[in-house]
Design an enzyme around this catalytic site. Structure first.
Site, PDB file in Angstrom:
ATOM      1  CG  HIS A 153       2.196  -7.192   1.472  1.00  0.00           C
ATOM      2  ND1 HIS A 153       2.030  -8.219   1.568  1.00  0.00           N
ATOM      3  CD2 HIS A 153       1.980  -6.493   0.395  1.00  0.00           C
ATOM      4  CE1 HIS A 153       1.297  -8.563   0.566  1.00  0.00           C
ATOM      5  NE2 HIS A 153       1.176  -7.589  -0.321  1.00  0.00           N
TER       6      HIS A 153
ATOM      7  CG  HIS B  43      -6.267  -2.590  -8.319  1.00  0.00           C
ATOM      8  ND1 HIS B  43      -5.328  -3.091  -9.205  1.00  0.00           N
ATOM      9  CD2 HIS B  43      -6.362  -3.488  -7.174  1.00  0.00           C
ATOM     10  CE1 HIS B  43      -4.826  -4.279  -8.695  1.00  0.00           C
ATOM     11  NE2 HIS B  43      -5.222  -4.220  -7.360  1.00  0.00           N
TER      12      HIS B  43
ATOM     13  CB  ALA C  50      -7.844  -9.067  -5.170  1.00  0.00           C
ATOM     14  N   GLY C  51      -7.629  -5.878  -4.002  1.00  0.00           N
ATOM     15  CA  GLY C  51      -6.896  -5.079  -3.171  1.00  0.00           C
ATOM     16  C   GLY C  51      -7.475  -3.627  -3.165  1.00  0.00           C
TER      17      GLY C  51
ATOM     18  CG  ASP D 198      -1.681  -6.462   0.499  1.00  0.00           C
ATOM     19  OD1 ASP D 198      -1.282  -6.029  -0.470  1.00  0.00           O
ATOM     20  OD2 ASP D 198      -2.692  -7.637   0.412  1.00  0.00           O
TER      21      ASP D 198
ATOM     22  CG  HIS E 259      -1.630 -10.865   3.097  1.00  0.00           C
ATOM     23  ND1 HIS E 259      -1.484 -12.384   2.704  1.00  0.00           N
ATOM     24  CD2 HIS E 259      -1.404 -10.240   1.942  1.00  0.00           C
ATOM     25  CE1 HIS E 259      -1.217 -12.453   1.522  1.00  0.00           C
ATOM     26  NE2 HIS E 259      -1.266 -11.350   0.679  1.00  0.00           N
TER      27      HIS E 259
ATOM     28  CG  ASN F 284       2.216  -8.246  -7.776  1.00  0.00           C
ATOM     29  OD1 ASN F 284       2.890  -7.279  -7.282  1.00  0.00           O
ATOM     30  ND2 ASN F 284       0.965  -8.371  -7.504  1.00  0.00           N
TER      31      ASN F 284
HETATM   32 ZN   LIG Z   1      -0.157  -7.626  -1.874  1.00  0.00          ZN
END
Ligand SMILES: [Zn+2]
Length: 426
Positions: free
Chosen positions: A59, A295, A308-309, A291, A219, A93
């Site tokens: 991921h 950004h 998010a992330g 994950d 996750h 995505n």
């Molecule tokens: Zn993800």
């Protein structure tokens, strides 16, 4: 290219001392001693060094396309190599989204050009049923379903078409499982609760059981989520992973970090982390993924609007090896969760273990190397981490892909374009 690696190897029979010869990308021989000419010999008969099967991260988000300013295949896979990962599986995505055959083909071209490590590609829920075509199978390792936006809302019917297609073609479905009807307002806005996770896991595993497609829940973040998953695991062909931040951070830690630690699913409590760790250790949770979700710092600056992330490829292995040194995990747990099981989940029979005939992907670790997490030194374009400043013990010293060293002693030593789609593994 003929490469000989010497040292202590993690094999199915425990840790063995010897040499491995990789020729034409495959493990050609494993022996106590290999004496023959080679293009390169790497000797890891050093204290604390262990050669593991190449790590696989199921991921990651390599971004690229219109979000190249956040990450691209070259920087993202360089981060993977620095973190000891030999294969990364990229989420769809992107902008534009990888949910049309034309975009998938473009994704393959961009990945092939930029990647230093091997990669898998996921396909998203399409906007029209016609975009579920046979050629997806040639390039993609599976589908990704982001349940809150696709299954529970506008794309329910198309999601069901994906599940039917996956069932017919025996393709993997990876689900981000959170039910938005059970979200609550928190410091992060409307966010997923343990109940939201458990509810979505129940809905999706129920479908996997009746329709019969291989399902992977990615996750898992809560004790409730994992117990729902385990209830179904006994009956269906389903697997799950969690991430280092769900094992090592708590809600309070995340709140202190603000936008940097904003992530979906949100980080839960210390009690949740404890249950997740226990289930990684006993094999209930099959895998660990990073994950890796880069950004830009500018995007992360505005808390309300922060996406998010955060990046994870360069912190995952040092964090897990630190847990090994603290006695919280065994090295065999790390190998199972980060190499053997992720390979199986992706359907890759030729990686995940060190055996004759398998692909020559290896991750060499120094179990006792001391360092501090320093995001400024990341290869990822996202130079921040909720783990910034942490002291870690243990980390990767070499990443070898199909017999080619890609990272040696913290230096990238291969060119972009070395990485290839795992669908070519055969
Ligand atoms: Zn993800």
């Amino acid at each position: 290219m003929k490469l000989i690696v010497k040292g202590k190897f993690f094999t199915g029979k425990g840790i063995l001392e010897g040499s491995v010869l990789i020729e034409d990308e495959r493990i050609a021989r494993i022996a106590r001693e290999i004496r023959e000419p080679a293009d390169e010999v790497l000797d890891y008969n050093k204290k604390g060094h262990i050669v593991l099967p190449g790590l696989v991260d199921i991921h990651v988000h390599m971004r690229d396309f219109e979000q190249s300013y956040e990450e691209d295949f070259q920087t993202g896979t360089s981060a993977a190599a620095m973190g000891g990962f030999t294969v990364v599986a990229d989420m769809p995505n992107t902008k534009p989204e990888v949910n049309k055959p034309t975009v998938l083909k473009k994704r393959e071209r961009v990945a092939k050009n930029g990647a230093l490590v091997d990669y898998g590609l996921y396909y998203g829920v399409p906007d029209r049923e016609d975009d579920l075509v046979d050629e997806i199978r040639a390039l993609a390792v599976g589908f990704k379903v982001f349940m809150q936006r696709e299954f529970y809302t506008g794309k329910r019917l198309l999601t069901e078409k994906v599940l039917e297609f996956a069932s017919r073609k025996k393709m993997l479905v990876v689900a981000h499982a959170e039910n938005p009807r059970l979200f609550v307002e928190t410091w992060m806005g409307a966010t997923g609760t343990p109940e939201a996770e458990a509810s979505a896991i129940k809905d999706m595993t129920g479908l996997a059981l009746s329709r019969d497609f291989p399902l992977h829940i990615t996750h898992i973040s809560s004790a409730e989520g994992v117990s729902e998953f385990l209830r179904w695991k006994r009956r269906a062909k389903i697997t799950a992973d969690t991430c280092p931040h769900y094992l090592l951070l708590s809600e309070e830690d995340a709140r202190l970090q603000g936008a940097i630690a904003k992530v979906y699913p949100p980080i839960k409590t210390k009690a949740d982390a404890k249950v997740l760790l226990k289930k990684v250790k006993d094999g209930g949770i099959d895998a660990i993924s990073s994950d890796h979700a880069p950004h830009s710092l500018e995007e992360k600056a505005n808390f309300e609007r922060a996406p998010a992330g955060f990046p994870g490829l360069e912190t995952t292995l040092p964090l897990l090896l630190t847990m090994v040194n603290k006695g919280l995990l065994g090295i065999e747990d790390v190998v199972r969760a980060c190499a053997t099981n992720p390979s199986k989940i992706l359907g890759l029979d030729l990686v995940g273990t060190i055996e004759k005939g398998k692909i020559g992907n290896l991750t060499v670790i120094d179990l006792h190397r001391l360092s501090r997490i320093n995001p400024k030194s990341f290869m990822s374009k996202a130079k921040y981490s909720p783990f910034e400043g942490r002291e870690v013990e243990g980390g990767p010293v070499a990443t070898i892909i199909r017999g080619q060293p890609v990272m040696l002693d913290g230096e990238i030593v291969a060119r972009k374009g070395w990485g290839k789609n795992v669908k070519t593994y055969g």
